[in-house]
Scaffold this motif. Sequence first.
Motif, PDB file in Angstrom:
ATOM      1  N   TRP A  97      47.458  76.940  24.414  1.00 31.74           N
ATOM      2  CA  TRP A  97      45.356  77.158  24.004  1.00 31.74           C
ATOM      3  C   TRP A  97      44.365  75.367  24.408  1.00 31.74           C
ATOM      4  O   TRP A  97      43.199  75.910  24.830  1.00 31.74           O
ATOM      5  N   ASP A  98      45.566  74.954  24.727  1.00 27.27           N
ATOM      6  CA  ASP A  98      44.297  73.368  25.057  1.00 27.27           C
ATOM      7  C   ASP A  98      43.526  73.499  26.106  1.00 27.27           C
ATOM      8  O   ASP A  98      43.955  73.925  26.490  1.00 27.27           O
ATOM      9  N   TRP A  99      42.303  72.802  26.225  1.00 26.97           N
ATOM     10  CA  TRP A  99      41.703  71.985  27.386  1.00 26.97           C
ATOM     11  C   TRP A  99      42.313  70.970  27.930  1.00 26.97           C
ATOM     12  O   TRP A  99      43.430  70.000  26.730  1.00 26.97           O
ATOM     13  N   TYR A 100      42.172  70.416  28.883  1.00 24.49           N
ATOM     14  CA  TYR A 100      42.925  69.964  29.797  1.00 24.49           C
ATOM     15  C   TYR A 100      42.274  68.462  29.361  1.00 24.49           C
ATOM     16  O   TYR A 100      41.338  68.304  29.707  1.00 24.49           O
ATOM     17  N   SER A 101      42.972  67.445  29.124  1.00 26.43           N
ATOM     18  CA  SER A 101      42.636  65.865  29.690  1.00 26.43           C
ATOM     19  C   SER A 101      43.952  64.839  30.504  1.00 26.43           C
ATOM     20  O   SER A 101      44.794  65.538  30.019  1.00 26.43           O
ATOM     21  N   SER A 102      43.344  64.827  31.649  1.00 22.87           N
ATOM     22  CA  SER A 102      44.632  63.500  31.797  1.00 22.87           C
ATOM     23  C   SER A 102      45.208  62.298  30.772  1.00 22.87           C
ATOM     24  O   SER A 102      45.787  61.801  31.117  1.00 22.87           O
ATOM     25  N   SER A 103      43.916  61.934  30.347  1.00 24.09           N
ATOM     26  CA  SER A 103      44.789  60.589  28.736  1.00 24.09           C
ATOM     27  C   SER A 103      44.602  61.561  27.770  1.00 24.09           C
ATOM     28  O   SER A 103      44.081  60.475  26.550  1.00 24.09           O
ATOM     29  N   ILE A 104      45.350  62.652  27.520  1.00 24.41           N
ATOM     30  CA  ILE A 104      44.976  63.372  25.381  1.00 24.41           C
ATOM     31  C   ILE A 104      46.371  62.442  24.580  1.00 24.41           C
ATOM     32  O   ILE A 104      46.818  62.252  23.942  1.00 24.41           O
ATOM     33  N   TYR A 105      47.966  62.013  26.134  1.00 27.12           N
ATOM     34  CA  TYR A 105      48.768  61.670  24.725  1.00 27.12           C
ATOM     35  C   TYR A 105      48.133  60.574  24.096  1.00 27.12           C
ATOM     36  O   TYR A 105      47.862  59.056  24.720  1.00 27.12           O
ATOM     37  N   ALA A 106      49.471  60.580  23.027  1.00 27.66           N
ATOM     38  CA  ALA A 106      48.796  59.439  21.976  1.00 27.66           C
ATOM     39  C   ALA A 106      50.226  58.657  21.540  1.00 27.66           C
ATOM     40  O   ALA A 106      50.460  59.855  21.070  1.00 27.66           O
ATOM     41  N   LEU A 107      49.637  58.074  20.496  1.00 30.35           N
ATOM     42  CA  LEU A 107      51.311  57.092  19.427  1.00 30.35           C
ATOM     43  C   LEU A 107      50.467  57.688  18.393  1.00 30.35           C
ATOM     44  O   LEU A 107      49.673  58.346  18.005  1.00 30.35           O
ATOM     45  N   GLY A 108      51.807  58.302  17.788  1.00 32.82           N
ATOM     46  CA  GLY A 108      51.929  59.668  16.902  1.00 32.82           C
ATOM     47  C   GLY A 108      51.171  60.063  15.985  1.00 32.82           C
ATOM     48  O   GLY A 108      50.592  60.939  14.255  1.00 32.82           O
TER      49      GLY A 108
END
Length: 458
Positions: free
Chosen positions: A395-406
Amino acid sequence: PEEKRSPKEERHDVCEPAYLLPTLPGWAEASPDASQFPLSSAVQSNHHHQSVMKSIMKIMPTRALCAFCLVVRFGALAQTAPVVTNVTAVQAASPSKEVAITYTISDAVSTSNNVWIIVSSDSGSTWTVPATSFYGVSGAQGLGVPVTSAPAVKIVFWFAGTDWNGHYTTTCRVRVIACNNNMVLIPAGSYNRGDSLDGEADAPVYSVMVNAFLMDNNLVTGYLWSNVVGYASSRGYTFVNAGGSQGPNYPVWGINWYDVVKWCNARSQLEGVPTVYYTDAACTMLYTNGDVDAIYVKPGANGYRLPTEAEWEKAARGGLSGHRFPWGDTIQDGPPGSGGQANYKSDTFFGYDLGPDGENSAFGGGSPNTSPVGSFLANGYNLYDMAGNVTEWCWDWYSSSIYALGQVNPTGPSSGGDRVTRGGSWGTHPNAVQCAYRDHLTPAAQGYAFGFRCVRGF
């Protein structure tokens, strides 16, 4: 070092027509209206009585397609699903932490169902209690539970003290879900997504929480794709790409992201479950035509949809943590049953690839070199082809910096240029079939290596 290879190198060829065949049945679910039981020995000393869940049912049967081995007119397909009733859950007297769950089940068209049990601690608003320790009675929970057209009572025991020790609530709910279309349960819980072994820059390791959901245990086949397209085409849907497959039990390929999202809506309508994707914020205009980027997900709709990227990786890992592949850290090419673990393009330049080099020769070569779905062993969640065969749209649009804590149930950026693809294909190298490997393509892309599978939420 050799340049990193990517599934973006795959070919984007014109597709051939897929096979026209019927699809499979759907699912039903039932849960009590009210329930309570203590699960903490520390608290339970003040609650020595048995707490019994009321068995007044909310039954939500869904229509489904019969799995006849015939080509039949879409309007004539029988529509039925398993029926689950009379769910009860009773905790044994203190100090026991066992919960006995009973239910009645019947199925007019199938002799076995996948039966899953999920637990809520907030009256059914969410289903996040980590209920996985079931035991005691065979043939009542999990894969291939025997069923007949005559209602039968089943019993299964949940060892709540193992899964959820130290908790007490008067707002527990237990839900029994029966599937006769081979969907499997991916349990709720947190897992570590991302790459800790090979330095994937866009996949740092963070814990992410994902709610329970159901997932097709196999990739969508030419069999299923064509049946739904035939139904949809007579009801105002249009698809840019016809889709292709090497046979009825091979994965469909040659479909773009827009086609797949529309197809999910059509499958939901065909099986009589709530549609998910709309073209307006009020969710009144069903997505059936065109290439539309601004798609809205209807809140609470539990029909067929694409997995989010976080859901896909949790499912691919199959309950394992920190490994490259659904089964471990090395991969081997070759025929199923003779050491082969996936349909991909082997390259022993990667030290974790045991070879032999090249595309998997067990499936005839050529383009596409897909394999029948389910040819290789399933992962810990009973999912097939989570590495290789065809690359899967998410489903998601791609971003190289989307991962984050919590993060909790992340769905990706609100906009972008490419959609995420996962899992790699028959034509990609071993780095690209890893659980953590992230790729992305314009949603209009299609080719011999792109397919998908569906999920359903609760």
